[in-house]
Design a protein around this motif. Sequence first.
Motif, short mmCIF file in Angstrom:
data_model
loop_
_atom_site.label_atom_id
_atom_site.label_comp_id
_atom_site.label_asym_id
_atom_site.label_seq_id
_atom_site.Cartn_x
_atom_site.Cartn_y
_atom_site.Cartn_z
N CYS A 21 0.66 -1.23 0.01
CA CYS A 21 -0.01 -0.12 -0.10
C CYS A 21 0.87 1.29 0.15
CB CYS A 21 -1.00 0.04 1.20
SG CYS A 21 -1.96 -1.34 1.19
N ILE A 27 -1.91 -5.52 1.97
CA ILE A 27 -3.33 -6.07 1.77
C ILE A 27 -3.20 -7.39 1.21
CG2 ILE A 27 -5.41 -5.87 0.99
CD1 ILE A 27 -5.44 -2.92 1.22
N TYR A 29 -4.49 -11.87 1.15
CA TYR A 29 -5.27 -12.93 1.62
C TYR A 29 -4.49 -13.48 2.71
CZ TYR A 29 -10.01 -14.16 0.09
OH TYR A 29 -11.38 -14.53 0.17
N ILE A 36 -9.27 -11.33 3.47
CA ILE A 36 -8.42 -10.37 3.06
C ILE A 36 -8.18 -9.12 4.06
CG2 ILE A 36 -7.99 -8.34 1.35
CD1 ILE A 36 -9.63 -10.41 -0.59
N SER A 37 -7.12 -8.95 4.58
CA SER A 37 -6.94 -7.74 5.61
C SER A 37 -5.61 -6.98 5.30
CB SER A 37 -6.67 -8.56 7.14
OG SER A 37 -5.70 -9.44 6.89
N ARG A 38 -5.63 -5.89 5.95
CA ARG A 38 -4.46 -4.91 6.06
C ARG A 38 -3.54 -5.19 7.24
NH1 ARG A 38 -4.24 0.48 3.47
NH2 ARG A 38 -6.33 0.36 3.19
N GLU A 69 -8.45 -2.48 -1.59
CA GLU A 69 -9.26 -1.90 -0.39
C GLU A 69 -10.74 -2.28 -0.49
OE1 GLU A 69 -6.71 2.03 1.09
OE2 GLU A 69 -8.36 2.14 -0.48
N ARG A 71 -12.08 -4.99 -1.37
CA ARG A 71 -12.15 -6.50 -1.15
C ARG A 71 -11.87 -6.79 0.21
NH1 ARG A 71 -10.26 -10.13 -5.85
NH2 ARG A 71 -10.71 -11.71 -4.36
N LEU A 72 -11.31 -5.59 1.12
CA LEU A 72 -11.23 -5.83 2.70
C LEU A 72 -12.29 -6.58 3.38
CD1 LEU A 72 -9.18 -2.56 3.44
CD2 LEU A 72 -8.23 -4.98 3.40
N GLY A 73 -11.89 -7.54 4.19
CA GLY A 73 -12.67 -8.33 4.88
C GLY A 73 -13.56 -9.48 4.36
#
Length: 273
Positions: A21, A27, A29, A36-38, A69, A71-73
């Motif tokens: 980023c 970011i 998997y 999917i997280s940061r 971003e 697809r985060l979560g």
Amino acid sequence: MRKGDHIYFNCGGYTHHGIDCGDGTVIHYTKNQRNISRISWDSFASGKTVFVREYGSCDFPDVVIQRAESRLGENIYDLFGNNCEHFATWCKTGIHASEQVKNAGATTGGASVSGAAVAGSIGVVSAAGAAAGLSGAGIMSGLATVGGLVGGGAVAGIGALGMAPATITTLAMNSVLEDNENLTSEEREARAVGRTMTTVGAAAGTAGAVGAVAAAGSVAGLSAAGITSGLAAVGATVGGGMAAGVAITVAAPAVAAAAVGYGAYCFWKWISE
């Protein structure tokens, strides 16, 4: 590393991927929670050497980050259909793809089908000749019958039987080394060389197999006695007889296709660096 880079590190038999980023976070998997997280750069790298996947054509960094971003979560991880590499490649190009999955499928499928073709060739030899079975006479008559289909004799039969596994292996290698406009010019050129040399390797493997049969036996040459003793000698290298010799010579073009093709690809990448 730059904002929007597709980064990865080696985990032994596979690689793990993410998107840089540009602010000290990545970011990706996650490998354990499968979502999917940061996370921080250090947490992502886990002490490993991180590499950047180079692209010849890809989207702008802001687009890449926006996709990541968005697809985060997400928690619909699937090893073969939606893994970390699928995600990172999609962020960079908009194309949902995984080289690891493609290559594993091509090589595993190619090896399985090619192996089945080699095994099937023994059955063909056993059944095709005037003398059935896998005795010396049965193998020689079977090879002669197969060779007769392409206008030759027993030697042509060896080459004809090797065509199926060699063709299957060539198709598998062409899939592994397929062209992709998103790749760098160096990678595309190396893959083109690999595809060409795969075909060359298949031809060389056929010639080498016939040459080995001619030279290995107690009777040199490609007479009936020479082929019989040559196949027996080749088969003896793995503790078998003529039938094992047939299997080895039939498999040789496929093995050579894969070895020469992939070796040429790696060598071309090396000299292009």
